[in-house]
Design a protein around this motif. Structure first.
Motif, mmCIF file in Angstrom:
data_model
loop_
_atom_site.group_PDB
_atom_site.id
_atom_site.type_symbol
_atom_site.label_atom_id
_atom_site.label_comp_id
_atom_site.label_asym_id
_atom_site.label_seq_id
_atom_site.Cartn_x
_atom_site.Cartn_y
_atom_site.Cartn_z
ATOM 1 N N ILE A 170 0.850 -1.198 0.000
ATOM 2 C CA ILE A 170 0.000 0.000 0.000
ATOM 3 C C ILE A 170 0.883 1.244 0.000
ATOM 4 N N ILE A 171 0.657 2.104 -0.966
ATOM 5 C CA ILE A 171 1.435 3.342 -1.060
ATOM 6 C C ILE A 171 0.514 4.514 -0.733
ATOM 7 N N ASN A 172 0.840 5.240 0.330
ATOM 8 C CA ASN A 172 0.014 6.396 0.709
ATOM 9 C C ASN A 172 0.431 7.618 -0.095
ATOM 10 N N SER A 173 -0.062 7.668 -1.291
ATOM 11 C CA SER A 173 0.322 8.733 -2.197
ATOM 12 C C SER A 173 -0.839 8.970 -3.146
ATOM 13 N N GLN A 174 -0.662 9.915 -4.036
ATOM 14 C CA GLN A 174 -1.723 10.225 -4.992
ATOM 15 C C GLN A 174 -1.200 10.074 -6.415
ATOM 16 N N VAL A 175 -2.018 9.504 -7.280
ATOM 17 C CA VAL A 175 -1.620 9.407 -8.683
ATOM 18 C C VAL A 175 -1.895 10.756 -9.336
ATOM 19 N N THR A 176 -0.895 11.291 -10.022
ATOM 20 C CA THR A 176 -1.071 12.628 -10.616
ATOM 21 C C THR A 176 -1.258 12.574 -12.131
ATOM 22 N N GLU A 177 -0.793 11.475 -12.750
ATOM 23 C CA GLU A 177 -0.872 11.373 -14.211
ATOM 24 C C GLU A 177 -0.884 9.904 -14.613
ATOM 25 N N VAL A 178 -1.698 9.570 -15.608
ATOM 26 C CA VAL A 178 -1.722 8.175 -16.065
ATOM 27 C C VAL A 178 -1.544 8.098 -17.579
ATOM 28 N N PHE A 179 -0.889 7.040 -18.014
ATOM 29 C CA PHE A 179 -0.744 6.763 -19.450
ATOM 30 C C PHE A 179 -1.264 5.342 -19.642
ATOM 31 N N LEU A 180 -2.516 5.239 -20.074
ATOM 32 C CA LEU A 180 -3.187 3.933 -20.069
ATOM 33 C C LEU A 180 -3.197 3.249 -21.421
ATOM 34 N N ASN A 181 -2.899 4.009 -22.474
ATOM 35 C CA ASN A 181 -3.105 3.460 -23.806
ATOM 36 C C ASN A 181 -2.027 2.482 -24.273
ATOM 37 N N GLU A 182 -0.880 2.472 -23.596
ATOM 38 C CA GLU A 182 0.190 1.536 -23.973
ATOM 39 C C GLU A 182 -0.091 0.162 -23.354
ATOM 40 N N LYS A 183 0.607 -0.846 -23.857
ATOM 41 C CA LYS A 183 0.436 -2.192 -23.287
ATOM 42 C C LYS A 183 0.881 -2.188 -21.820
ATOM 43 N N ILE A 184 2.035 -1.537 -21.569
ATOM 44 C CA ILE A 184 2.467 -1.357 -20.178
ATOM 45 C C ILE A 184 2.006 0.032 -19.733
ATOM 46 N N LYS A 185 1.130 0.049 -18.746
ATOM 47 C CA LYS A 185 0.548 1.324 -18.279
ATOM 48 C C LYS A 185 1.549 2.012 -17.353
ATOM 49 N N LYS A 186 1.519 3.336 -17.413
ATOM 50 C CA LYS A 186 2.468 4.110 -16.613
ATOM 51 C C LYS A 186 1.701 5.075 -15.704
ATOM 52 N N LEU A 187 2.077 5.132 -14.419
ATOM 53 C CA LEU A 187 1.399 6.028 -13.474
ATOM 54 C C LEU A 187 2.431 6.871 -12.750
ATOM 55 N N ASN A 188 2.243 8.183 -12.792
ATOM 56 C CA ASN A 188 3.113 9.071 -12.014
ATOM 57 C C ASN A 188 2.450 9.390 -10.682
ATOM 58 N N LEU A 189 3.252 9.375 -9.624
ATOM 59 C CA LEU A 189 2.724 9.636 -8.283
ATOM 60 C C LEU A 189 3.239 10.970 -7.758
ATOM 61 N N ASP A 190 2.508 11.530 -6.788
ATOM 62 C CA ASP A 190 2.940 12.842 -6.270
ATOM 63 C C ASP A 190 4.178 12.740 -5.374
ATOM 64 N N ASN A 191 4.637 11.515 -5.099
ATOM 65 C CA ASN A 191 5.900 11.391 -4.353
ATOM 66 C C ASN A 191 7.104 11.318 -5.299
ATOM 67 N N GLY A 192 6.829 11.538 -6.595
ATOM 68 C CA GLY A 192 7.925 11.613 -7.565
ATOM 69 C C GLY A 192 8.245 10.302 -8.253
ATOM 70 N N THR A 193 7.597 9.192 -7.823
ATOM 71 C CA THR A 193 7.914 7.917 -8.465
ATOM 72 C C THR A 193 6.985 7.648 -9.655
ATOM 73 N N THR A 194 7.434 6.745 -10.509
ATOM 74 C CA THR A 194 6.607 6.283 -11.625
ATOM 75 C C THR A 194 6.438 4.782 -11.486
ATOM 76 N N LEU A 195 5.189 4.320 -11.625
ATOM 77 C CA LEU A 195 4.921 2.883 -11.552
ATOM 78 C C LEU A 195 4.520 2.375 -12.928
ATOM 79 N N ASN A 196 5.008 1.182 -13.271
ATOM 80 C CA ASN A 196 4.621 0.531 -14.524
ATOM 81 C C ASN A 196 3.808 -0.708 -14.200
ATOM 82 N N SER A 197 2.812 -0.980 -15.019
ATOM 83 C CA SER A 197 1.982 -2.141 -14.712
ATOM 84 C C SER A 197 1.301 -2.690 -15.956
ATOM 85 N N LYS A 198 1.109 -4.022 -15.928
ATOM 86 C CA LYS A 198 0.404 -4.653 -17.054
ATOM 87 C C LYS A 198 -1.085 -4.315 -17.012
#
Ligand code: NAP
Length: 306
Positions: free
Chosen positions: A78-106
């Motif tokens: 569990i990450i206590n943070s907020q998602v600020t931007e999402v890129f959903l259209n690619e096969k690997i989805k990308k999420l930017n968080l307000d703590n400065g990290t980027t998460l990648n996910s299928k």
């Protein structure tokens, strides 16, 4: 290359935590990003009597804490943070968080919920759970043999008013115009119900009371006159706003901003992206239905990844 996760869940209401519990138990190692109000709408309610499994009333914040612990216990990160931007259209989805990290996910499960609209008056927050509510299904039972008012003129206000006549001795329907927006069939039912009294062309000007709500000041806009109405409970039913701003322009939504999913499914318009709970449901809006959809989303993610 950064890690590619199986599933990221956005939102920490009943839908999000249930999705997390199922995904974790399927060994998907889910990550849940909890957002700005961890626990969601139930954290601003008090007694909950309609979530199955508990003989006595439980507290909304306690229920959400239990769900959070259960999700963590079975293996959710569990990450206590907020998602600020999402890129959903690619096969690997990308999420930017307000703590400065980027998460990648299928895959991504969106369970960001919705917020009831409030009037924005002074004291409104203070009386929530103390006579003021935005959910008759949740809180109506507490107003047995009492007098209540519903604010609004749409289908929700009409349905809430009719539902409340099962408990209350009197239900005032306060609307800012002299015509309801609700469907004709609901309007007919309201008119036929002797417990319902309409207050037209009126808005709430003020909530009054000490610890609990005791009365409301109403402004009649035609006569420009303020009157006081003694009342045990007030239900605000002026609509909800789904938390979908982040996904605009990427996912298909209806005119109200609710995410559109396939029938009997949580699949959205983008492959690998699923939506569960109030973010896609404007009809039921219950913790238990949101939890059920969270379960569906996790099972559909599992199938998709297979
Ligand atoms: P809604 O249709 O948008 O109606 C909101 C009502 O609140 C309107 O009557 C509006 O007045 C009033 N209102 C808005 N802001 C206000 C304010 N600041 N002060 C006082 N009054 C205010 O919302 P809803 O009833 O929640 O329904 C949302 C959607 O779900 C609709 O599409 C509805 O048909 C659907 N729904 C369907 C069902 C069903 O099919 N059984 C049940 C519930 C909801 P005005 O009329 O003057 O704008």
């Amino acid at each position: 290359m950064a890690d590619i996760n199986n599933v990221i869940i956005i939102g920490s209401g009943p839908a999000g935590y249930t999705a997390a519990i199922y995904a974790a138990r399927a060994n998907l190692k889910p990550i849940l990003v909890s957002g700005f109000q961890p626990g969601g709408q139930l954290t601003i309610t008090t007694d909950v009597e309609n979530y199955p499994g508990y003989e006595d009333p439980i507290q909304g914040p306690w229920l959400m804490e239990q769900m959070q612990k259960q999700a963590a216990h079975v293996g959710t990160e569990i990450i206590n943070s907020q998602v600020t931007e999402v890129f959903l259209n690619e096969k690997i989805k990308k999420l930017n968080l307000d703590n400065g990290t980027t998460l990648n996910s299928k895959t991504v499960i969106i369970s960001t919920g919705a917020q009831a609209r409030w009037l924005g008056l002074e004291n409104e927050h203070k009386f929530q759970g103390h006579g003021l509510s935005a959910c008759a299904t949740c809180d109506g039972f507490f107003f047995k043999d009492k007098e209540v008012a519903v604010i609004g003129g749409g289908n929700s206000a009409a349905e809430e008013a009719l539902f409340l006549t099962k408990f209350a001795t009197k239900v005032y329907l306060v609307h800012r115009r002299d015509k309801l927006r609700a469907e004709k069939i609901l309007q007919d039912r309201l008119k036929q119900n002797s417990k319902i009294e309409f207050i037209w062309n009126s808005e709430v000007a003020k909530f009054n009371g000490n610890d609990d709500l005791e009365s409301i000041d109403l402004l009649n806009k035609q006569e420009n006159k303020i009157s006081n109405l003694k009342i045990d409970g007030v239900f605000i039913a002026i609509g909800h706003d789904p938390a979908t701003q982040l996904f605009k322009g990427q996912l298909k939504m209806d005119e109200g901003g609710y995410i559109i999913t396939d029938p009997d499914s949580t699949k959205t318009s983008i492959e690998g992206v699923f939506a569960a709970g109030d973010v896609k449901d404007k009809i039921y809006r219950q913790a238990v239905t949101a939890a059920g959809m969270g379960c569906m989303a996790a099972l559909e993610v599992e199938k998709y990844l297979d």
